[in-house]
Scaffold this motif. Structure first.
Motif, PDB file in Angstrom:
ATOM      1  N   TYR A  83      -6.372   5.359  -7.011  1.00 50.44           N
ATOM      2  CA  TYR A  83      -5.756   6.185  -8.045  1.00 50.44           C
ATOM      3  C   TYR A  83      -6.359   5.945  -9.432  1.00 50.44           C
ATOM      4  O   TYR A  83      -5.742   6.299 -10.439  1.00 50.44           O
ATOM      5  CB  TYR A  83      -4.245   5.926  -8.089  1.00 50.44           C
ATOM      6  N   SER A 129      -2.557  -4.015  -4.273  1.00 44.53           N
ATOM      7  CA  SER A 129      -2.520  -3.436  -5.615  1.00 44.53           C
ATOM      8  C   SER A 129      -3.924  -3.069  -6.086  1.00 44.53           C
ATOM      9  O   SER A 129      -4.119  -2.018  -6.718  1.00 44.53           O
ATOM     10  CB  SER A 129      -1.885  -4.429  -6.598  1.00 44.53           C
ATOM     11  N   VAL A 145      -4.907   0.152  -4.326  1.00 43.26           N
ATOM     12  CA  VAL A 145      -4.187   1.293  -4.911  1.00 43.26           C
ATOM     13  C   VAL A 145      -4.827   1.679  -6.247  1.00 43.26           C
ATOM     14  O   VAL A 145      -4.993   2.865  -6.550  1.00 43.26           O
ATOM     15  CB  VAL A 145      -2.697   0.948  -5.104  1.00 43.26           C
ATOM     16  N   TYR A 146      -5.178   0.675  -7.027  1.00 41.70           N
ATOM     17  CA  TYR A 146      -5.821   0.946  -8.316  1.00 41.70           C
ATOM     18  C   TYR A 146      -7.138   1.698  -8.123  1.00 41.70           C
ATOM     19  O   TYR A 146      -7.437   2.647  -8.868  1.00 41.70           O
ATOM     20  CB  TYR A 146      -6.059  -0.377  -9.036  1.00 41.70           C
ATOM     21  N   CYS A 154       3.257   1.041  -3.646  1.00 41.86           N
ATOM     22  CA  CYS A 154       2.550   1.217  -4.919  1.00 41.86           C
ATOM     23  C   CYS A 154       1.771   2.528  -4.950  1.00 41.86           C
ATOM     24  O   CYS A 154       1.619   3.132  -6.022  1.00 41.86           O
ATOM     25  CB  CYS A 154       1.630   0.032  -5.177  1.00 41.86           C
ATOM     26  N   SER A 155       1.287   2.976  -3.812  1.00 39.71           N
ATOM     27  CA  SER A 155       0.617   4.281  -3.782  1.00 39.71           C
ATOM     28  C   SER A 155       1.590   5.398  -4.132  1.00 39.71           C
ATOM     29  O   SER A 155       1.256   6.327  -4.888  1.00 39.71           O
ATOM     30  CB  SER A 155       0.019   4.535  -2.398  1.00 39.71           C
ATOM     31  N   MET A 215       0.830  -1.208   0.000  1.00 41.97           N
ATOM     32  CA  MET A 215       0.000   0.000   0.000  1.00 41.97           C
ATOM     33  C   MET A 215       0.864   1.257   0.000  1.00 41.97           C
ATOM     34  O   MET A 215       0.625   2.208  -0.752  1.00 41.97           O
ATOM     35  CB  MET A 215      -0.934   0.008   1.209  1.00 41.97           C
TER      36      MET A 215
END
Length: 295
Positions: A112, A105, A108-109, A29-30, A26
């Motif tokens: 964002y 992931s 995060v997707y 990848c963020s 988190m």
């Protein structure tokens, strides 16, 4: 609340590895999404490195009391080789780490999504100036060969294990337990800042495969596995080999060369037969009592 406690130890440990790896991804990848989609106006390459390091530290504080915070199949494998963890734990730990990375992931997707779509023009791809796959998984630079990228991951993961295995060794210079997470985070930061230009510095099979599987299912397609001549297997295999090499290097050069541990301070000396017999006889005052004491 007491009824919510899981009684099975393995399940508890897998829950910890899942959540720890989730937290790690988190953060990392963020940060990658923020830097990529803002075209480096809200952070730079160093921001991503630091975010992954903060993720390591946070995840370790969160889970150390349950499993020791492996967060990485290469670490779990090395601990199994060192007999610090049962081999029966290796596969469950690795799958838990993989699942944590996958779901992180996905979150995060979702967070964002608008930024990713605006940046990519709605085209999710691995190549080109508007690619977004590298937000999640790692990919090699175009100039590097397959063999050199394999070496890159072996060396990076080997350095990780070599540097963290000494932290709890009492015969060396052990780190205070409460400071181990920030020390490990600093080691990870150092590796990321010095050894991630070639291939993104995965040094963790779960950290790479979990996000790669997510991008496969979220719209990037099979290209995430076929690109760069099927490069995806490198961050899966090389870190495992690198972790073992780092572990062996630590054993041969450091652990087996340390002084033998001191004997316990309360260990009594062997009895002196004549002296101890006379002292005990004088104390008891009778041969019968002495004989009973001896047996």
């Amino acid at each position: 609340m007491v009824k919510l406690r899981v009684k099975n130890a393995l399940i508890r440990e897998c829950m910890a590895e899942f959540l720890g790896t989730f937290v790690l991804l988190m953060f990392g990848c963020s940060a990658a999404a923020q830097v990529k989609t803002s075209r480096e106006t809200r952070g730079q390459f160093l921001s991503v490195n630091m975010a992954f390091s903060v993720g390591v530290m946070s995840a370790m504080y969160l889970t150390m009391g349950v499993t020791g915070a492996h967060l990485n199949p290469a670490v779990s494998l090395s601990f199994c080789v060192l007999r610090k963890v049962s081999w029966s734990r290796l596969l469950p730990y690795s799958l838990s780490q993989l699942l944590g990375a996958y779901l992180a992931s996905a979150l995060v997707y979702l967070v964002y999504y608008d930024a990713i779509m605006e940046f990519s023009g709605g085209v999710l791809t691995v190549y080109g100036p508007n690619e977004t796959a590298s937000i999640f998984a790692t990919y090699p630079s175009e100039y590097i060969s397959l063999g050199r990228s394999f070496l890159d991951q072996v060396v990076g993961t080997g350095m990780l294990l070599l540097c963290i295995l000494c932290l709890g060794e009492k015969r060396n210079t052990p780190a205070p337990p409460g400071l181990i997470p920030p020390i490990v985070a600093t080691i990870v930061l150092g590796i990321a800042m010095s050894m991630s230009a070639n291939c993104g510095g995965a040094i963790n099979p779960a950290r790479d495969l979990g996000p790669r599987l997510f991008t496969l299912t979220a719209g990037w397609g099979v290209e995430v596995f076929t690109c760069y001549n099927y490069w995806f297997w490198v961050p899966l295999v090389a870190p495992m080999i690198g972790g073992l090499l780092g572990t062996v290097t630590y054993l041969v050069f450091i652990e087996w060369q340390l002084p033998d541990p001191d004997p316990p301070s309360d260990l009594s000396l062997p009895p002196t037969p004549g002296k101890d017999f006379k002292e005990l006889q004088a104390a008891t005052g009778s041969g019968v009592e002495l004989k009973m004491a001896r047996f």
